[in-house]
Write a protein that holds these residues in place. Structure first.
Motif, PDB file in Angstrom:
ATOM      1  N   ASN A  29     160.949  50.479  18.147  1.00  0.00           N
ATOM      2  CA  ASN A  29     159.846  49.858  17.404  1.00  0.00           C
ATOM      3  C   ASN A  29     158.555  49.779  18.218  1.00  0.00           C
ATOM      4  O   ASN A  29     157.769  48.837  18.083  1.00  0.00           O
ATOM      5  CB  ASN A  29     160.249  48.462  16.912  1.00  0.00           C
ATOM      6  CG  ASN A  29     159.334  47.943  15.796  1.00  0.00           C
ATOM      7  OD1 ASN A  29     158.794  48.725  15.008  1.00  0.00           O
ATOM      8  ND2 ASN A  29     159.154  46.627  15.746  1.00  0.00           N
ATOM      9  N   GLY A  30     158.343  50.767  19.071  1.00  0.00           N
ATOM     10  CA  GLY A  30     157.088  50.840  19.814  1.00  0.00           C
ATOM     11  C   GLY A  30     156.929  49.792  20.892  1.00  0.00           C
ATOM     12  O   GLY A  30     155.807  49.386  21.221  1.00  0.00           O
ATOM     13  N   ALA A  31     158.039  49.387  21.508  1.00  0.00           N
ATOM     14  CA  ALA A  31     157.976  48.296  22.496  1.00  0.00           C
ATOM     15  C   ALA A  31     157.074  48.639  23.677  1.00  0.00           C
ATOM     16  O   ALA A  31     156.301  47.797  24.151  1.00  0.00           O
ATOM     17  CB  ALA A  31     159.390  47.961  22.988  1.00  0.00           C
ATOM     18  N   VAL A  32     157.161  49.861  24.200  1.00  0.00           N
ATOM     19  CA  VAL A  32     156.317  50.244  25.334  1.00  0.00           C
ATOM     20  C   VAL A  32     154.846  50.191  24.939  1.00  0.00           C
ATOM     21  O   VAL A  32     154.008  49.635  25.667  1.00  0.00           O
ATOM     22  CB  VAL A  32     156.693  51.658  25.837  1.00  0.00           C
ATOM     23  CG1 VAL A  32     155.632  52.196  26.791  1.00  0.00           C
ATOM     24  CG2 VAL A  32     158.056  51.638  26.520  1.00  0.00           C
ATOM     25  N   PHE A  33     154.522  50.764  23.791  1.00  0.00           N
ATOM     26  CA  PHE A  33     153.126  50.772  23.348  1.00  0.00           C
ATOM     27  C   PHE A  33     152.603  49.348  23.163  1.00  0.00           C
ATOM     28  O   PHE A  33     151.508  49.001  23.626  1.00  0.00           O
ATOM     29  CB  PHE A  33     152.997  51.546  22.041  1.00  0.00           C
ATOM     30  CG  PHE A  33     151.651  51.424  21.392  1.00  0.00           C
ATOM     31  CD1 PHE A  33     150.518  51.920  22.024  1.00  0.00           C
ATOM     32  CD2 PHE A  33     151.509  50.787  20.170  1.00  0.00           C
ATOM     33  CE1 PHE A  33     149.251  51.799  21.436  1.00  0.00           C
ATOM     34  CE2 PHE A  33     150.267  50.661  19.569  1.00  0.00           C
ATOM     35  CZ  PHE A  33     149.140  51.172  20.205  1.00  0.00           C
ATOM     36  N   LYS A  34     153.372  48.504  22.537  1.00  0.00           N
ATOM     37  CA  LYS A  34     152.915  47.151  22.220  1.00  0.00           C
ATOM     38  C   LYS A  34     152.738  46.290  23.464  1.00  0.00           C
ATOM     39  O   LYS A  34     151.808  45.475  23.528  1.00  0.00           O
ATOM     40  CB  LYS A  34     153.899  46.485  21.253  1.00  0.00           C
ATOM     41  CG  LYS A  34     153.903  47.100  19.864  1.00  0.00           C
ATOM     42  CD  LYS A  34     154.988  46.493  18.990  1.00  0.00           C
ATOM     43  CE  LYS A  34     155.024  47.149  17.615  1.00  0.00           C
ATOM     44  NZ  LYS A  34     156.139  46.617  16.781  1.00  0.00           N
ATOM     45  N   THR A  35     153.596  46.448  24.437  1.00  0.00           N
ATOM     46  CA  THR A  35     153.522  45.584  25.618  1.00  0.00           C
ATOM     47  C   THR A  35     152.680  46.156  26.743  1.00  0.00           C
ATOM     48  O   THR A  35     152.098  45.412  27.525  1.00  0.00           O
ATOM     49  CB  THR A  35     154.934  45.285  26.168  1.00  0.00           C
ATOM     50  OG1 THR A  35     155.585  46.518  26.484  1.00  0.00           O
ATOM     51  CG2 THR A  35     155.761  44.525  25.158  1.00  0.00           C
TER      52      THR A  35
END
Length: 270
Positions: free
Chosen positions: A123-129
């Protein structure tokens, strides 16, 4: 600012939308090293072909790789490595018999950044954080992550075996088993294959922040770096500073860093 002191800040691929290839393999460190050399040659700042190098984080890793590959050794007048110790020391802290368990835990976030399509995984964890708070688009974020793949694939940097996650990996939040199932790299880790070895051609400064949570600023890393430098060497620990040593809020420490870089440059004379 330090940039004005050293004359110019030069950027390589992924530094602007017009210089950001869309291919995974374009971020292999071998290509980034050539970018660095080509930019120096195109700048006309060096009439002798030699230059002083001040580099931070991934830029410092690229610089160490350039030294390891050989051709740049005779061109450097001095090297100031910010936040990153000697490349062999750092890789050995991640993989092998002398690995440092704290550094291995701190670097587990790299396992997330180098996943296939890492910025959309889970769910895009790297992008979001990692990227969204800086206003970076997801495509640009993915290209920035490919630098880490390029470091490993070129042999410039080891990848630690999968271990219990450190603080940064926990903040990104991709579960251990998800990373383990998605990773394209061996769970047992990857050694670096390009060794820098001993450096005798130019003076070296290694400066790091005491609060760096990703590339730990340990006295042992400073000492081990020094044992591989046969020329003038200085280790500087910046108290109260994190990974971004140039952006540290502790102004006296930043002044110390500026002076150390100037001293390192000046030490190449005579």
């Amino acid at each position: 600012m330090l940039r004005s002191l050293v004359g110019s800040e030069m950027c390589i691929r992924d530094s602007s939308p017009a210089a950001s290839p869309s291919e995974y393999g374009a971020y292999n460190y071998d290509f980034l090293v050539q970018d660095m050399v080509d930019l120096v040659d195109a700048s006309n700042m060096s009439h002798s072909g030699r230059f002083h190098l001040v580099a931070h984080d991934q830029g410092a890793r690229v610089a160490w790789h350039a030294i390891g590959l050989g051709p740049s050794r005779g061109r450097l007048l001095s090297f100031s490595s910010l936040s990153i110790p000697h490349a062999d020391v750092f890789s050995d802290s991640l993989y092998g018999a002398s690995a440092d368990s704290e550094q291995q835990a701190a670097a587990q976030y790299v396992r997330m950044l180098v996943l296939p399509n890492s910025t959309s995984a889970y769910n895009g964890a790297v992008f979001k954080t990692v990227c969204q708070s800086y206003g970076e688009a997801q495509g640009a974020c993915q290209k920035a992550c490919w630098w880490y793949n390029g470091a490993i694939d070129s042999g410039a940097m080891a990848l630690a075996p999968m271990k219990p996650f450190g603080a940064i990996a926990k903040e990104i939040g991709i579960p251990y088993n998800v990373v383990k199932n998605l990773t394209q790299y061996p769970v047992s880790g990857v050694p670096n294959t390009v060794r820098v070895g001993r450096v005798k051609e130019f003076p070296v400064l290694y400066a790091c922040g005491s609060q760096d949570g990703s590339d730990l600023c340990k006295q042992a890393f400073g000492d081990e770096t020094g044992r591989l430098i046969d020329s003038k060497y200085a280790y500087l620990r910046l108290d109260g500073c994190g990974h971004d040593v140039l952006g540290c809020d502790n102004h006296p420490q930043v002044v110390r860093l500026h002076q150390a870089v100037i001293t390192n440059i000046q030490s190449s004379v005579g």
